[in-house]
Scaffold this motif. Structure first.
Motif, mmCIF file in Angstrom:
data_model
loop_
_atom_site.group_PDB
_atom_site.id
_atom_site.type_symbol
_atom_site.label_atom_id
_atom_site.label_comp_id
_atom_site.label_asym_id
_atom_site.label_seq_id
_atom_site.Cartn_x
_atom_site.Cartn_y
_atom_site.Cartn_z
ATOM 1 N N GLY A 101 0.125 4.476 21.892
ATOM 2 C CA GLY A 101 -0.633 3.283 21.538
ATOM 3 C C GLY A 101 -1.145 3.249 20.107
ATOM 4 O O GLY A 101 -2.052 2.494 19.786
ATOM 5 N N LYS A 102 -0.582 4.053 19.218
ATOM 6 C CA LYS A 102 -1.038 4.123 17.829
ATOM 7 C C LYS A 102 -0.121 3.388 16.857
ATOM 8 O O LYS A 102 -0.410 3.304 15.671
ATOM 9 N N LEU A 103 0.990 2.868 17.347
ATOM 10 C CA LEU A 103 1.931 2.176 16.479
ATOM 11 C C LEU A 103 2.412 0.906 17.177
ATOM 12 O O LEU A 103 3.322 0.948 17.997
ATOM 13 N N SER A 104 1.774 -0.195 16.829
ATOM 14 C CA SER A 104 2.166 -1.489 17.401
ATOM 15 C C SER A 104 3.435 -1.982 16.708
ATOM 16 O O SER A 104 3.840 -1.456 15.665
ATOM 17 N N ALA B 296 6.533 -2.892 11.791
ATOM 18 C CA ALA B 296 7.183 -3.831 10.876
ATOM 19 C C ALA B 296 6.619 -3.702 9.463
ATOM 20 O O ALA B 296 7.370 -3.709 8.485
ATOM 21 N N LYS B 297 5.303 -3.559 9.347
ATOM 22 C CA LYS B 297 4.701 -3.383 8.022
ATOM 23 C C LYS B 297 5.207 -2.110 7.363
ATOM 24 O O LYS B 297 5.450 -2.078 6.157
ATOM 25 N N ALA B 298 5.354 -1.064 8.145
ATOM 26 C CA ALA B 298 5.837 0.210 7.603
ATOM 27 C C ALA B 298 7.290 0.094 7.151
ATOM 28 O O ALA B 298 7.655 0.593 6.082
ATOM 29 N N GLU B 299 8.115 -0.552 7.961
ATOM 30 C CA GLU B 299 9.545 -0.607 7.665
ATOM 31 C C GLU B 299 9.925 -1.693 6.666
ATOM 32 O O GLU B 299 10.824 -1.509 5.861
ATOM 33 N N VAL B 300 9.230 -2.816 6.705
ATOM 34 C CA VAL B 300 9.605 -3.941 5.855
ATOM 35 C C VAL B 300 8.773 -4.008 4.582
ATOM 36 O O VAL B 300 9.301 -4.189 3.493
ATOM 37 N N GLU B 301 7.441 -3.815 4.727
ATOM 38 C CA GLU B 301 6.546 -3.974 3.577
ATOM 39 C C GLU B 301 6.143 -2.647 2.939
ATOM 40 O O GLU B 301 5.391 -2.630 1.977
ATOM 41 N N ASP B 302 6.608 -1.546 3.488
ATOM 42 C CA ASP B 302 6.309 -0.216 2.960
ATOM 43 C C ASP B 302 4.815 0.100 2.991
ATOM 44 O O ASP B 302 4.286 0.766 2.112
ATOM 45 N N ILE B 303 4.120 -0.418 4.026
ATOM 46 C CA ILE B 303 2.695 -0.155 4.218
ATOM 47 C C ILE B 303 2.568 0.837 5.375
ATOM 48 O O ILE B 303 2.863 0.513 6.521
ATOM 49 N N PRO B 304 2.130 2.060 5.077
ATOM 50 C CA PRO B 304 2.085 3.081 6.132
ATOM 51 C C PRO B 304 0.989 2.816 7.158
ATOM 52 O O PRO B 304 -0.070 2.281 6.818
ATOM 53 N N PRO B 305 1.232 3.186 8.408
ATOM 54 C CA PRO B 305 0.206 3.041 9.433
ATOM 55 C C PRO B 305 -0.892 4.089 9.242
ATOM 56 O O PRO B 305 -0.645 5.132 8.626
ATOM 57 N N PRO B 306 -2.096 3.826 9.758
ATOM 58 C CA PRO B 306 -3.197 4.784 9.560
ATOM 59 C C PRO B 306 -3.030 6.079 10.355
ATOM 60 O O PRO B 306 -3.457 7.136 9.898
ATOM 61 N N TYR B 307 -2.434 5.998 11.519
ATOM 62 C CA TYR B 307 -2.266 7.198 12.338
ATOM 63 C C TYR B 307 -0.884 7.781 12.108
ATOM 64 O O TYR B 307 0.112 7.063 12.071
#
Length: 127
Positions: A79-82, A87-98
């Motif tokens: 439940g830490k990666l919606s 999508a933000k990580a893969e498309v916008e290169d914004i890493p998730p916090p966890y």
């Protein structure tokens, strides 16, 4: 070059260590080298026991770092990666916090790494 500050309720105080960016060491390897008690079981990104929250310091932003396939699955199942964060990580290169400490490569950003000390349990964000 980066300063990595580890914080956990199981540690008497926060510990900041110097990390050499690009040495191909994971966050878990850096923690172990400096006697930081991040829980871990498999060291392969499958169990989720080394769950950490990574926050940039000094007003910097984290550089995007591709999630491994194991990390995607493990974080999603826990439940830490919606889908939105993925999508933000893969498309916008914004890493998730966890992230998983065994899969996260130390880069040249100063970061705060928070962990609960219990395998796979997130840090209480209300403190």
């Amino acid at each position: 070059m980066a300063n990595v500050t580890f914080s956990s309720p199981i540690m008497p105080k926060d510990v900041t260590v110097y990390a050499v960016a690009g040495d191909k060491g994971t966050l878990l390897a850096l923690a172990r080298k400096n006697d930081i008690p991040i829980p871990c079981q498999c060291q392969d990104g499958q169990c989720g026991s080394c769950l950490v929250k990574v926050t940039p310091l000094d007003g910097s932003s984290l550089k995007g770092q591709a999630l491994t396939e194991h990390e995607k699955v493990t974080l999603s199942v826990n439940g830490k990666l919606s889908k939105e964060l993925l999508a933000k990580a893969e498309v916008e290169d914004i890493p998730p916090p966890y992230r998983l400490a065994c899969q996260y490569w130390v880069q040249d950003s100063n970061i705060l790494v928070e962990f609960s000390g219990e395998p796979g349990v997130e840090i209480d964000l209300r403190r």
